[in-house]
Every structure is written in C-alpha cells, then in structure tokens.
Enzyme design. Structure first.
Site, PDB file in Angstrom:
ATOM      1  N   LYS A 150       1.389   4.088  -3.017  1.00 24.55           N
ATOM      2  CA  LYS A 150       1.110   5.504  -2.791  1.00 24.55           C
ATOM      3  C   LYS A 150       2.350   6.354  -3.076  1.00 24.55           C
ATOM      4  O   LYS A 150       2.245   7.453  -3.655  1.00 24.55           O
ATOM      5  CB  LYS A 150       0.620   5.736  -1.365  1.00 24.55           C
ATOM      6  CG  LYS A 150      -0.751   5.150  -1.068  1.00 24.55           C
ATOM      7  CD  LYS A 150      -1.860   5.846  -1.854  1.00 24.55           C
ATOM      8  CE  LYS A 150      -2.153   7.226  -1.336  1.00 24.55           C
ATOM      9  NZ  LYS A 150      -3.296   7.866  -2.042  1.00 24.55           N
TER      10      LYS A 150
ATOM     11  N   TYR B  20       0.825  -1.205   0.000  1.00 20.72           N
ATOM     12  CA  TYR B  20       0.000   0.000   0.000  1.00 20.72           C
ATOM     13  C   TYR B  20       0.861   1.259   0.000  1.00 20.72           C
ATOM     14  O   TYR B  20       0.702   2.152  -0.848  1.00 20.72           O
ATOM     15  CB  TYR B  20      -0.937   0.004   1.207  1.00 20.72           C
ATOM     16  CG  TYR B  20      -1.609   1.332   1.449  1.00 20.72           C
ATOM     17  CD1 TYR B  20      -2.549   1.833   0.546  1.00 20.72           C
ATOM     18  CD2 TYR B  20      -1.301   2.102   2.569  1.00 20.72           C
ATOM     19  CE1 TYR B  20      -3.158   3.074   0.756  1.00 20.72           C
ATOM     20  CE2 TYR B  20      -1.910   3.326   2.793  1.00 20.72           C
ATOM     21  CZ  TYR B  20      -2.829   3.804   1.882  1.00 20.72           C
ATOM     22  OH  TYR B  20      -3.416   5.033   2.083  1.00 20.72           O
TER      23      TYR B  20
END
Length: 305
Positions: free
Chosen positions: A135, A131
């Site tokens: 990002k 994750y």
C-alpha cells in the site's frame, strides 16, 4: 465531469454511487458516474485496466480496489504488489497522459503502530508487513507520477456490503456466550458510507482546482473516538442487542496481541490524526457509534425483507 469508480462492489465502492449523487447534485455539478466492479475491470489484469481507462476516458478515477488479505499477503507478495502498487501506477500514468485526477484509498498499515499518539500525514511510514508495504508503494507511485491526486488513508472500515469485523462479531454472537478479542490495539472504526461521502466532498471542492493547488496530496480520514478492538466488539453487541438482532450479549474478554498470533503483524496504534482534512476541506471525522447504528439498521432491514 466523468467519474470512474473502480472497485464499485466493495465496502466503500458500493457506497460511492449514492454519495457522489447526493453531494455533487446538491453542488449543482454536471457529472456522470461509471461504477466498475471487478468483473468489469480486474485491476490485476494490467492490459485490461489500461484498455478500460482509455475506453471510458474519465476526468476522475476513484480507486476503491485493494488487495486486503493482510495475512495471505505475507506469502502472496506478487499478487499484493500487482493490485496495491503496479495497478496504481497505471492509473497515475493514465492521469498524466489524459489530464485525469486520481483519488486513492490507503490505510493505517503504512505505519508501524508504535507509540500512542495519532499518526499525522507526515509521520514516518514504516509498514510491518507485505500488505502495508504494498500500500505504501502504491502511494509512492502516485506521488512520483501524478500531481493532481488525493490519497485518503483510513482504518478499521465497516459497512453493510462486504465482510468486516462488525459482521464477524454478529455471526459469532449467535453461538458464543463469550469471546476473546484483542484489547491492546487501538484505532477508530470508520464507516464505508462516511468515507464515500468524504471522497464526494473532496471531488466537489477540487473539481476546478488547478495542478498547482496546494490541497492536492495525502489526508487522513477515520472515525472518532479511539477505542480498542475489544471495546468496539462490546459496542457492537450492545447496539445489536438493543435492536433485537442478537438474543444475548456475549462477554468480551480482552486479550493481548501476543495471545492472538497471526501470520502478519498488526499495528498496535492505528490512531490517525484527521486535523489536516478538516482544516483544508471542513470534513469532520466519522462519529462511528452513530454510523454503526445506521449500519445495523440497514442489515436488520435487509435481513427482515
């Protein structure tokens, strides 16, 4: 000035329409806002996203979309990178081609959570999992492509719309007399409404900024003061009980990260230094206890209606 909000049904996105109206109308800006939810523009469908941008021709794009399933991202790597990286590059490329500006919401998960000092914008980014990696890749795609951008890193988001830690705690309080909550991860809860308001002020102040303006770039915006998840849970229960939203206050037992294993590693230090955004724009951190009280009032009002 035409502003397109992508992810308008999410926690922050659902607050943006009202905050943009409040801030921009008070600043006597001529503007229009397009609120697009996933059903209008699924950013994982890249051809659809490109067509949607061309059809609406925004002057500003606010990207409030994200793949946020932190644990699932460890196996759904492709999906996470499509939404958090590739789609962001499409937005940035559109900005270059059409002269649009981009506001993008990012996360504390780009850092490894080491130490105890708040992370600055220039601190070394070293994500612990997929994750955070996706990002960070999205951020880097913007920086490599579009000069006129604002990246807003935030943390521990809560709001009346969507799922979040506050709502989970309220649900568990209905059936539990005590709860084990991680007590060695520290950060600052941040209300979705405060994030939306900060974005509106950024657009107001940068609406006439030239490409060479040194204020374009990356900023941190989160709540204050810093607490652990266990301390946050205790405050949620205390306020909810005072507002007669729960009958009893569950006992909160602080546990270690190791005692609550998850597929993806969480940063132990999610503290963000927000001095840069204050110096450049005069935007103060979110006083999250006050924001929490307002959110609970809103939930209580919805529940009672």
């Amino acid at each position: 000035m035409k502003i397109l909000v992508l992810g308008a049904s999410g926690q922050v996105g659902s607050e943006l329409g009202r905050q943009l109206d409040d801030v921009l109308s008070s600043g006597r800006q001529n503007y229009s806002v397009i609120l697009a939810s996933r059903s209008d523009a699924d950013v994982s469908d890249l051809p659809l996203l490109k067509d949607f941008l061309e059809l609406n021709s925004p002057d500003w794009i606010i990207n409030a979309t994200a793949y946020t399933a932190v644990d699932a991202a460890e196996t759904e790597i492709f999906q996470a990178h499509i939404v958090n990286e590739t789609a962001i590059r499409v937005m940035a490329e559109y900005g270059v081609a059409r002269g649009s500006r981009l506001v993008h919401i990012s996360t504390d998960y780009v850092f490894d959570g080491s130490g105890e000092q708040p992370f600055r914008e220039a601190s070394d980014a070293s994500p612990l999992g997929v994750y955070g990696q996706s990002k960070l890749a999205g951020e880097e795609a913007i920086r490599a492509t579009l000069r006129q951008h604002l990246i807003l890193r935030t943390a521990w988001v809560f709001g009346a719309s969507g799922g979040n830690f506050v709502k989970t705690m309220l649900r568990l309080a209905e059936t539990r007399s005590q709860l084990a909550v991680v007590g060695d991860q520290f950060g600052a809860p941040t209300s979705a409404r405060a994030i939306a308001k900060a974005i509106a002020f950024l657009i107001l102040q940068m609406s006439r900024a030239e490409s060479a303006d040194e204020r374009w770039g990356t900023y941190h915006y989160s709540g204050y003061p810093f607490v652990s998840w266990a301390e946050f849970a205790s405050e949620i229960f205390h306020q909810a009980h005072e507002k007669s939203m729960i009958k009893l206050v569950p006992a909160v037992n602080a546990i270690t990260t190791e005692e609550y294993p998850t597929p993806a590693k969480r940063p132990k230090n999610s503290r963000l230094d927000c001095s840069k955004i204050h110096a450049a724009f005069g935007i103060e951190p979110d006083h999250w206890r006050q924001s929490l009280s307002k959110m609970l009032d809103e939930i209580k009002g919805v529940s009672a209606s």
